[in-house]
Design an enzyme around this catalytic site. Structure first.
Site: not given
Ligand code: EPU
Length: 420
Positions: A22-23, A115, A120, A306, A398
């Site tokens: 998915k991701n 969320c 986030r 995850d 999802r």
């Molecule tokens: N963060 C910031 N600022 C930003 C972006 C992120 O401070 O601008 C922080 C977040 O709050 C968190 C950390 O950085 O503490 C890592 O977040 P990341 O941005 O890597 O998460 P994401 O890209 O929004 C993806 C996956 C998540 C998975 C995370 C971490 C997708 C669609 N989502 O989210 O997947 O947990 O990376 O590996 O790719 C799931 O599949 O259930 C899921 C939540």
């Protein structure tokens, strides 16, 4: 709202096939906005999040056709605007920001909300896009980004919790059409980022270093259509591995990439679980007693956040004290209170969960709160004595393709009760 009725106590046995990630699929679908040509993406999991992304791309002007596990996306014309309500509902849709900006020089997308797993923020996404020359403002719940010309730059994307996966994807997708060279330092190293980079390169982009913390992108004038097969879902594979161990089963997981699962397999082995690898198959069983272990979630190649909730169930079944520390999303412990309903003894201390394991779990009604927490509740229900009802399983739909069907194939007694 559908729910699952699970009669626990049956060890899972047999073979299960892992779906596409998915991701990885979500940003790859978004990347198809970068070219007017059709893109064909295979091994796309049939999930509500994926269909959501399809609708978002349609709202931005693309045509999207699903056929089995193949999706064809043609973005002959693109509007630069993503549907407010759709984007607000799915956080992953923020990754259309980079491609819209790269392709059209403007992007108006709704700010994704927080969320249950944490605040986030998207400050790092915006920082990276600004470094490429975008002007960005937040107005009335929208991110409004414009750029007459994106230009390559050196930028650092590390944050408080380390790199950002979707932030890296967004900046990467904007940089491929920028003028000159972009160097992204502290880029996310997740396999999903490598998969995206491979797709972009198949479209004619020049990205190197994917899988390392330094990504180098040499901008090109335009991209063309491409075909791509999405990598297997490492989180789905890990979830089935944990479910096999938690039910004292014997499951062969087919079509997974063990090289994407080192941290999870290492921890499973440390906990006394046997994982035998043969080609792309992983045979998971429990030859002896389980051992309590400590886990800290970290960016890749560390233990994935995850899989944290699922492993907590295994530790709750394991005699002794285990500590799980969450370093990516500090409040990602919504499953703890639900697991307590099944009899698990878990205390939260700051970013850590202290699990006094070894008590038998007994079935109870529980409520799914987010995707991975729901998976954990299903595993707990499978391992518990008696019947567990997991409500609000739209969370699990999802991100897990046909999870109840796949579990039934392994002998689980799980029934989906459709909402009337
Ligand atoms: N963060 C910031 N600022 C930003 C972006 C992120 O401070 O601008 C922080 C977040 O709050 C968190 C950390 O950085 O503490 C890592 O977040 P990341 O941005 O890597 O998460 P994401 O890209 O929004 C993806 C996956 C998540 C998975 C995370 C971490 C997708 C669609 N989502 O989210 O997947 O947990 O990376 O590996 O790719 C799931 O599949 O259930 C899921 C939540």
């Amino acid at each position: 709202m559908d729910s699952f009725l699970i009669k626990g106590g049956t060890p899972l046995r047999g073979e299960v096939e892992i779906s596409g990630s998915k991701n990885a699929a979500l940003p790859i679908m978004a990347a198809a906005l970068l070219t007017p040509d059709p893109c064909v993406i295979r091994r796309v999991p049939n999930l509500s999040d994926v269909h959501f992304m399809g609708s978002i791309l349609e709202s931005a002007g693309a045509t999207v056709k699903f056929q089995g596990d193949t999706v064809t996306i043609e973005a002959a014309r693109v509007k630069g605007v993503g549907d407010y309500e759709l984007i607000r509902k799915m956080r992953g849709s923020i990754c259309i920001l980079g491609p819209l900006l790269g392709r059209t020089g403007k992007a108006l997308v709704s700010l994704p909300g927080g969320c249950v797993i944490g605040a986030r923020p998207i400050d790092l996404h915006l920082k990276g896009l600004r470094a490429l020359g975008a002007k960005i403002s937040i107005e009335n719940g929208y991110v409004n980004a414009t750029a007459r010309k994106l230009r390559g730059a050196e930028l650092f994307l590390g944050g408080r919790a380390g790199p950002t996966v979707l932030g890296t994807a967004n900046v990467l997708m904007a940089a491929v059409l920028a003028e000159g060279v972009t160097i992204i330092e502290s880029a996310a190293c997740e396999p999903e980022v490598i998969d995206l980079a491979n797709f972009l390169n198949a479209m004619g982009a020049r990205v190197s270093g994917a899988g390392s913390p330094t990504l180098t992108v040499t901008g090109v004038r335009s991209l063309h259509g491409a075909e791509h097969e999405v990598i297997p879902d490492r989180i789905e594979a890990a979830t089935f591995a944990v479910a096999a161990a938690a039910t004292d089963g014997d499951v062969t997981i087919r079509g997974a990439r063990a090289d994407h699962l080192h941290a999870v397999l290492d921890k499973l082995r440390e906990a006394g679980v046997s994982v035998e690898r043969s080609g792309s198959a992983l045979k998971v069983s429990r030859p002896g007693r389980l051992k309590a272990i400590d886990i800290t979630t970290l960016p890749y190649a560390g233990f994935p956040t995850d899989v944290q909730a699922q492993m907590m169930v295994l530790m709750a079944l394991t005699p002794g004290i285990s500590i799980i520390t969450e370093r990516i999303f500090e409040s990602r412990f919504m499953h703890v209170s639900e697991l307590a309903r099944l009899g698990a003894d878990i205390a939260i201390e700051g970013p850590s969960a202290i699990i006094k394991g070894g008590k038998a779990l007994s079935g109870a009604p529980v409520m799914a709160s987010d995707l991975r927490a729901s998976a954990a509740l299903v595993i707990a229900g499978l391992a518990a004595r008696g019947t567990t009802e997991v409500s609000r399983v739209y969370h699990i739909d999802r991100g897990y393709e046909n999870i109840d069907g796949k579990l039934r194939q392994l002998g689980a007694k799980i029934v989906r009760q459709e909402a009337s």
